[in-house]
Design a protein around this motif. Sequence first.
Motif, mmCIF file in Angstrom:
data_model
loop_
_atom_site.group_PDB
_atom_site.id
_atom_site.type_symbol
_atom_site.label_atom_id
_atom_site.label_comp_id
_atom_site.label_asym_id
_atom_site.label_seq_id
_atom_site.Cartn_x
_atom_site.Cartn_y
_atom_site.Cartn_z
ATOM 1 N N ILE A 87 -34.468 -17.174 22.813
ATOM 2 C CA ILE A 87 -34.097 -15.968 22.063
ATOM 3 C C ILE A 87 -33.473 -14.938 23.001
ATOM 4 O O ILE A 87 -32.444 -14.335 22.692
ATOM 5 N N ALA A 88 -34.083 -14.750 24.175
ATOM 6 C CA ALA A 88 -33.566 -13.777 25.140
ATOM 7 C C ALA A 88 -32.156 -14.139 25.592
ATOM 8 O O ALA A 88 -31.302 -13.250 25.760
ATOM 9 N N GLN A 89 -31.898 -15.424 25.782
ATOM 10 C CA GLN A 89 -30.557 -15.835 26.198
ATOM 11 C C GLN A 89 -29.519 -15.525 25.118
ATOM 12 O O GLN A 89 -28.422 -15.052 25.423
ATOM 13 N N ILE A 90 -29.880 -15.757 23.867
ATOM 14 C CA ILE A 90 -28.956 -15.442 22.774
ATOM 15 C C ILE A 90 -28.727 -13.945 22.685
ATOM 16 O O ILE A 90 -27.580 -13.486 22.597
ATOM 17 N N VAL A 91 -29.802 -13.161 22.741
ATOM 18 C CA VAL A 91 -29.671 -11.707 22.633
ATOM 19 C C VAL A 91 -28.911 -11.140 23.825
ATOM 20 O O VAL A 91 -28.087 -10.231 23.665
ATOM 21 N N ALA A 92 -29.148 -11.674 25.016
ATOM 22 C CA ALA A 92 -28.412 -11.207 26.194
ATOM 23 C C ALA A 92 -26.913 -11.479 26.028
ATOM 24 O O ALA A 92 -26.082 -10.682 26.461
ATOM 25 N N HIS A 93 -26.582 -12.580 25.393
ATOM 26 C CA HIS A 93 -25.184 -12.948 25.197
ATOM 27 C C HIS A 93 -24.547 -12.186 24.041
ATOM 28 O O HIS A 93 -23.418 -11.711 24.137
ATOM 29 N N ASP A 123 -28.151 -6.815 20.728
ATOM 30 C CA ASP A 123 -29.281 -6.587 19.822
ATOM 31 C C ASP A 123 -28.957 -7.099 18.420
ATOM 32 O O ASP A 123 -27.817 -6.978 17.957
ATOM 33 N N MET A 124 -29.969 -7.637 17.751
ATOM 34 C CA MET A 124 -29.765 -8.157 16.397
ATOM 35 C C MET A 124 -30.988 -7.894 15.547
ATOM 36 O O MET A 124 -32.116 -7.912 16.045
ATOM 37 N N VAL A 125 -30.754 -7.670 14.259
ATOM 38 C CA VAL A 125 -31.824 -7.596 13.275
ATOM 39 C C VAL A 125 -31.703 -8.850 12.422
ATOM 40 O O VAL A 125 -30.656 -9.125 11.841
ATOM 41 N N ILE A 126 -32.776 -9.606 12.373
ATOM 42 C CA ILE A 126 -32.819 -10.836 11.585
ATOM 43 C C ILE A 126 -34.043 -10.709 10.673
ATOM 44 O O ILE A 126 -35.181 -10.724 11.141
ATOM 45 N N GLY A 127 -33.796 -10.580 9.386
ATOM 46 C CA GLY A 127 -34.908 -10.399 8.453
ATOM 47 C C GLY A 127 -35.651 -9.119 8.779
ATOM 48 O O GLY A 127 -35.054 -8.044 8.872
ATOM 49 N N ASP A 128 -36.950 -9.232 8.993
ATOM 50 C CA ASP A 128 -37.766 -8.056 9.298
ATOM 51 C C ASP A 128 -38.032 -7.901 10.793
ATOM 52 O O ASP A 128 -38.929 -7.170 11.194
ATOM 53 N N ARG A 129 -37.232 -8.547 11.636
ATOM 54 C CA ARG A 129 -37.434 -8.474 13.086
ATOM 55 C C ARG A 129 -36.158 -8.026 13.778
ATOM 56 O O ARG A 129 -35.059 -8.383 13.369
ATOM 57 N N LEU A 144 -34.119 -7.386 20.926
ATOM 58 C CA LEU A 144 -33.355 -6.614 21.888
ATOM 59 C C LEU A 144 -33.907 -6.845 23.283
ATOM 60 O O LEU A 144 -35.045 -7.249 23.453
ATOM 61 N N ILE A 145 -33.094 -6.592 24.257
ATOM 62 C CA ILE A 145 -33.504 -6.700 25.659
ATOM 63 C C ILE A 145 -33.758 -5.281 26.147
ATOM 64 O O ILE A 145 -32.884 -4.415 26.046
ATOM 65 N N THR A 146 -34.940 -5.038 26.662
ATOM 66 C CA THR A 146 -35.260 -3.713 27.186
ATOM 67 C C THR A 146 -34.951 -3.661 28.679
ATOM 68 O O THR A 146 -35.007 -4.678 29.373
ATOM 69 N N ALA A 147 -34.647 -2.482 29.145
ATOM 70 C CA ALA A 147 -34.349 -2.287 30.564
ATOM 71 C C ALA A 147 -35.653 -2.317 31.371
ATOM 72 O O ALA A 147 -36.714 -1.942 30.859
ATOM 73 N N PRO A 148 -35.568 -2.750 32.615
ATOM 74 C CA PRO A 148 -36.774 -2.710 33.454
ATOM 75 C C PRO A 148 -37.208 -1.266 33.687
ATOM 76 O O PRO A 148 -36.391 -0.348 33.645
ATOM 77 N N THR A 149 -38.498 -1.088 33.891
ATOM 78 C CA THR A 149 -39.041 0.245 34.152
ATOM 79 C C THR A 149 -39.866 0.211 35.429
ATOM 80 O O THR A 149 -40.315 -0.850 35.861
ATOM 81 N N VAL A 150 -40.047 1.378 36.005
ATOM 82 C CA VAL A 150 -40.875 1.515 37.196
ATOM 83 C C VAL A 150 -42.190 2.152 36.769
ATOM 84 O O VAL A 150 -42.199 3.151 36.039
ATOM 85 N N VAL A 151 -43.285 1.566 37.204
ATOM 86 C CA VAL A 151 -44.611 2.074 36.886
ATOM 87 C C VAL A 151 -45.245 2.563 38.179
ATOM 88 O O VAL A 151 -45.288 1.832 39.169
ATOM 89 N N ALA A 152 -45.726 3.792 38.165
ATOM 90 C CA ALA A 152 -46.381 4.342 39.353
ATOM 91 C C ALA A 152 -47.873 4.042 39.294
ATOM 92 O O ALA A 152 -48.486 4.080 38.230
ATOM 93 N N SER A 153 -48.437 3.724 40.437
ATOM 94 C CA SER A 153 -49.877 3.522 40.523
ATOM 95 C C SER A 153 -50.334 3.979 41.906
ATOM 96 O O SER A 153 -49.512 4.224 42.787
ATOM 97 N N TYR A 154 -51.623 4.106 42.054
ATOM 98 C CA TYR A 154 -52.173 4.558 43.322
ATOM 99 C C TYR A 154 -53.248 3.599 43.781
ATOM 100 O O TYR A 154 -53.987 3.044 42.976
ATOM 101 N N ASP A 155 -53.338 3.439 45.084
ATOM 102 C CA ASP A 155 -54.377 2.614 45.685
ATOM 103 C C ASP A 155 -55.662 3.445 45.656
ATOM 104 O O ASP A 155 -55.789 4.446 46.361
ATOM 105 N N ARG A 156 -56.610 3.043 44.821
ATOM 106 C CA ARG A 156 -57.830 3.820 44.628
ATOM 107 C C ARG A 156 -58.585 4.031 45.938
ATOM 108 O O ARG A 156 -59.022 5.141 46.242
#
Length: 130
Positions: free
Chosen positions: A48-54, A57-63, A66-78
């Motif tokens: 599915i990802a390969q088709i959507v990347a090519h 974004d598509m709407v098929i029926g009730d779904r 889409l491909i979301t962009a990567p995000t950066v998550v911050a965390s701390y060493d406890r």
Amino acid sequence: MTRAAFADWQAGALSARQALHALLADLGEVENEIARLEDERAALRDQIAQIVAHEGDMVIGDRRALITAPTVVASYDRQALDDLVTRLAATHPDVAQQIAACRRKSMRAGGLRIERVRPAHAPRGGDDRA
């Protein structure tokens, strides 16, 4: 599968060891099927990802696909942060207290844990946990 083993144990027809043996075998079968389904799911999602990347974004029926962009998550060493608070407490107690006040603790529920038992003569090495 022998899920009746639990009822048999409750009725006193099986010992705890016999019931656990049967139920753990059942659990192994279920986990193997889940692993197979997860592999199938991953393959479908990849296709599915390969088709959507090519195609975009598509709407098929009730779904919507889409491909979301990567995000950066911050965390701390406890542990590093705890050590910093300890060091700051001597020279900057007000800052150490402010940092320490930001700490949040939450309870994590306990539960059943099932592990593979390593034979006493087995060499140490790879991870063979269930």
